[in-house]
Design a protein around this motif. Structure first.
Motif, PDB file in Angstrom:
ATOM      1  N   ASP A   1       0.859  -1.178   0.000  1.00  0.00           N
ATOM      2  CA  ASP A   1       0.000   0.000   0.000  1.00  0.00           C
ATOM      3  C   ASP A   1       0.900   1.234   0.000  1.00  0.00           C
ATOM      4  O   ASP A   1       2.120   1.112  -0.102  1.00  0.00           O
ATOM      5  CB  ASP A   1      -0.959  -0.013   1.196  1.00  0.00           C
ATOM      6  CG  ASP A   1      -0.231  -0.089   2.525  1.00  0.00           C
ATOM      7  OD1 ASP A   1       0.925   0.372   2.599  1.00  0.00           O
ATOM      8  OD2 ASP A   1      -0.805  -0.618   3.495  1.00  0.00           O
TER       9      ASP A   1
ATOM     10  N   ASP B   1      -4.680   3.397  -0.541  1.00  0.00           N
ATOM     11  CA  ASP B   1      -5.234   2.139  -1.039  1.00  0.00           C
ATOM     12  C   ASP B   1      -4.325   0.968  -0.692  1.00  0.00           C
ATOM     13  O   ASP B   1      -3.104   1.113  -0.586  1.00  0.00           O
ATOM     14  CB  ASP B   1      -5.414   2.188  -2.557  1.00  0.00           C
ATOM     15  CG  ASP B   1      -6.771   2.757  -2.966  1.00  0.00           C
ATOM     16  OD1 ASP B   1      -7.753   2.468  -2.260  1.00  0.00           O
ATOM     17  OD2 ASP B   1      -6.832   3.485  -3.959  1.00  0.00           O
TER      18      ASP B   1
ATOM     19  N   SER C   1      -8.838  -2.630  -0.818  1.00  0.00           N
ATOM     20  CA  SER C   1      -9.668  -1.484  -1.216  1.00  0.00           C
ATOM     21  C   SER C   1      -9.583  -1.205  -2.711  1.00  0.00           C
ATOM     22  O   SER C   1     -10.590  -0.918  -3.363  1.00  0.00           O
ATOM     23  CB  SER C   1      -9.253  -0.236  -0.424  1.00  0.00           C
ATOM     24  OG  SER C   1      -7.900   0.107  -0.707  1.00  0.00           O
ATOM     25  N   PHE C   2      -8.387  -1.315  -3.274  1.00  0.00           N
ATOM     26  CA  PHE C   2      -8.217  -0.973  -4.692  1.00  0.00           C
ATOM     27  C   PHE C   2      -8.949  -1.967  -5.591  1.00  0.00           C
ATOM     28  O   PHE C   2      -9.524  -1.574  -6.620  1.00  0.00           O
ATOM     29  CB  PHE C   2      -6.730  -0.955  -5.050  1.00  0.00           C
ATOM     30  CG  PHE C   2      -6.456  -0.430  -6.439  1.00  0.00           C
ATOM     31  CD1 PHE C   2      -6.451   0.929  -6.687  1.00  0.00           C
ATOM     32  CD2 PHE C   2      -6.215  -1.293  -7.495  1.00  0.00           C
ATOM     33  CE1 PHE C   2      -6.201   1.425  -7.966  1.00  0.00           C
ATOM     34  CE2 PHE C   2      -5.977  -0.825  -8.769  1.00  0.00           C
ATOM     35  CZ  PHE C   2      -5.969   0.545  -9.004  1.00  0.00           C
TER      36      PHE C   2
END
Length: 648
Positions: A309, A341, A345-346
């Motif tokens: 991240d 991110d 999440s991405f």
């Protein structure tokens, strides 16, 4: 007890390349397959799988066997456990006789821990789906994280009740022992009280390579100052956190197919990537990356892509661990996600195709990434730059491949604006220092291994190791072949009466006739086992490959394996090379007579010692001299077969 008919179905259905291929990345080499041995540390593959013979053999550590033996060795299963595993893999129904109470009590402690863990997984999963608390707290959390029903089911996610001993009480009611609950870490026993380790948390089962649940990771959902965010199972007889990767069971097939492994940090990263179609992702489960975990990846691929991240501090903290990957000879790349991110999440913000494109476009070589990252911190500080150079040099020095080292040295020298020769010199200093240290350790290790090696001791003690081994090799491969043993003359001129015998019977008679016994206990046990086989039993290799004695399994696997095979180019060019042992009769007789010759030579040496002792003690040694003369005459008869001479 598992019925014999079921075992036969399992043996017939199990393909050694498929079974081993679930755990080891195999590549075609002639008629065989080659891979890195899962049983010992090696960088050059010496682990051979022979589909035609149905066996595996490592020429590095000596491990060998068939499909059942491999599962027993690799998973530390008992024979019945290995049969059940393969039966499940090949969709074969297990037929058993009814178990007695004694049989149930005799079940291994290890299997009991597996059973308890499996029960716990089902309990937590059912609690997630079937209770109001589970659905309102646990399931709603997973849905909010974007996990689909299919994903929740695939990873067997669950929820632990908030009550102090709900799981423990349920397990005890189902006749599970408190000692097993405690050993798996599911229950904590303290001051005559017992309560659940996991309470009010979403549950992430951790699976081993075969898909069995061995531990749990648990995340708290409420904010509690004195409670850690994640709680993991403690280590047990079935769970060693340094040797397992979260998601490896679900990822291993795709890792092999894509020849690449994505390495993440947490459970949800792996789950989200799998849901997004990136199924070759695993995680170190929040622990520092270990050599064992790297070797586990190395069984399936040499290419690792680490997913970061945007946290710069976290990246720098993990750089040292990634050096371990380089040291193990794996190729490392890095993907850095945008600020704020992570893989979890991405992957929810973009489509599967966009995610794959991003990973491909942003994949950078680790060494160049590390150099650029650290350079941005030092600026024009000469001391900081010198420290950076030393850091980069240490990483380059760990790479075992000389060509890759040279390439990195050149590229990093350009990035850091420093002489390539300076970098080469520093890299060589480190490698020379490590080599000298390693050489001392290895020399000592090699010495002790040599003097402690059973085979070497046997050779020193009796000198007939190789002769006995060759007889056993021929017996394993040709025991039921018929060979010509004599040709007499009949009454009708020109015709001869041929006498034949099976190889095993011929060998037995020849050795018994001269009173020759195997001095190597392992070979003696194998040879003696043939007395228990029926004459119409055409193949006894399977019996030994599944033998309870691992030394017998390994030795038999070695003797029926071929380390090298002829290239097909010989035949393409019209050069016909006869196969090994193409004349079985000659090979068998040669082996028998070589052993006889060796035994006679040893007897002559022993007789010389007796003569010398008698001479030094003024005892009569004339009879001893006569005995030696008889041995020499017998030796001459045997040597006439070889055309050689025993002189003494």
């Amino acid at each position: 007890m598992i019925l014999k008919s079921t075992i036969e179905k399992v043996v017939e259905s199990s393909r050694i390349d498929e079974v081993v291929g679930d755990f080891v990345q195999l590549k075609k080499r002639g008629a065989n397959l080659l891979g890195v041995c899962p049983f010992h540390n090696e960088k050059t593959p010496s682990f051979t799988v022979s589909p035609s013979k149905g066996i595996y053999k490592c020429f590095g550590c000596g491990k060998a066997g068939d499909s059942i033996g491999f599962i027993m060795e690799h998973e530390h299963y008992s024979y019945p456990e290995a049969i059940k595993y393969l039966a499940k893999k090949y969709h074969i129904e297990i037929e058993e006789t009814v178990q007695t109470d004694e049989d149930k009590i005799a079940e291994s402690e290890r299997e009991s821990l597996y059973v308890v863990s499996s029960f716990a997984q089902k309990f937590y999963t059912d609690y997630l789906h079937l209770t109001e608390e589970g659905k309102s707290i646990g399931k709603s959390y997973f849905i909010e994280r974007g996990f689909t029903e299919a994903t929740i089911e695939k990873f067997q996610l669950g929820f632990a009740p908030t009550e102090w001993s709900k799981f423990t009480d349920t397990a005890l009611q189902n006749q599970f022992k408190l000692t097993h609950l405690e050993k798996t870490g599911l229950t904590i026993v303290k001051e005559n009280k017992q309560y659940d380790r996991f309470r009010g948390r979403v549950m992430f089962p951790i699976h081993n390579l075969t898909g069995r649940v061995i531990a749990f990771g648990a995340r708290i959902l409420k904010t509690e100052p004195n409670s850690p965010k994640y709680v993991n199972s403690p280590e047990s007889d079935i769970y060693s956190k340094s040797k397992i990767l979260y998601g490896i069971y679900f990822a291993k097939k795709t890792i092999t197919q894509n020849d690449e492994c994505f390495l993440c940090e947490g459970y949800t990263d792996v789950i989200s990537l799998h849901q997004a179609g990136i199924e070759n992702a695993v995680a170190s489960s929040g622990t520092s990356l270990t050599v064992e975990q790297i070797k586990l990846i190395g069984r399936y691929t040499k290419n690792v892509t680490v997913l970061y991240d945007g946290d710069a501090a976290g990246i720098k903290a993990s750089l040292r661990g990634i050096d371990l990957i380089l040291e193990e000879g794996l190729n490392v790349r890095v993907v850095l996600f945008p600020d704020g991110d992570d893989p979890d999440s991405f992957s929810k913000k973009v489509s599967t195709s966009e995610l794959k494109d991003f990973l491909k476009a942003n994949s950078k070589d680790f060494m160049l990434f590390k150099t650029s990252l650290l350079l941005s911190d030092v600026g024009n500080d000469p001391i900081g730059k010198a420290k950076l150079i030393r850091d980069i040099v240490e990483s380059i020095a760990k790479i075992p491949d000389a060509i890759i080292r040279s390439t990195y040295t050149k590229q990093c020298a350009n990035l850091m604006e420093i002489s390539e020769q300076v970098l080469i010199s520093e890299v060589n200093k480190i490698r020379r220092k490590d080599f000298n240290k390693k050489t001392e350790e290895e020399v000592a290790q090699d010495y002790f291994e040599e003097i402690l090696q059973p085979d070497q001791q046997e050779i020193i003690q009796d000198g007939s190791f190789f002769q006995e081994q060759e007889i056993i090799r021929l017996l394993l491969n040709f025991s039921d072949n018929e060979i010509l043993i004599s040709e007499g003359e009949s009454e009708r001129e020109g015709e001869g009466e041929k006498q034949t015998a099976h190889v095993k019977n011929f060998m037995k008679n020849e050795l018994e006739m001269d009173g020759i016994k195997f001095e190597n206990e392992l070979f003696a046990n194998i040879f003696a086992a043939y007395d228990n086989f029926e004459d119409d039993n055409k193949s006894n290799q399977q019996y030994f490959l599944q033998h309870e004695n691992p030394e017998i399994r390994n030795k038999v696997g070695e003797l029926i394996s071929e380390r090298y095979e002829l290239s097909e180019h010989w035949q393409e060019r019209g050069i016909l090379v006869p196969p090994k042992d193409f004349d079985v009769r000659k090979s068998v007789i040669d082996a028998i007579y070589h052993l006889k010759k060796k035994c006679i030579m040893k007897m002559i040496v022993d007789k010389d010692h007796e003569i010398k002792t008698a001479f030094e003690t003024n005892n009569d040694y004339e009879q001893l001299m006569e005995d030696k003369k008889s041995l020499l005459d017998l030796g001459k008869q045997i040597n006439s077969f070889f055309g050689t001479v025993i002189s003494h």
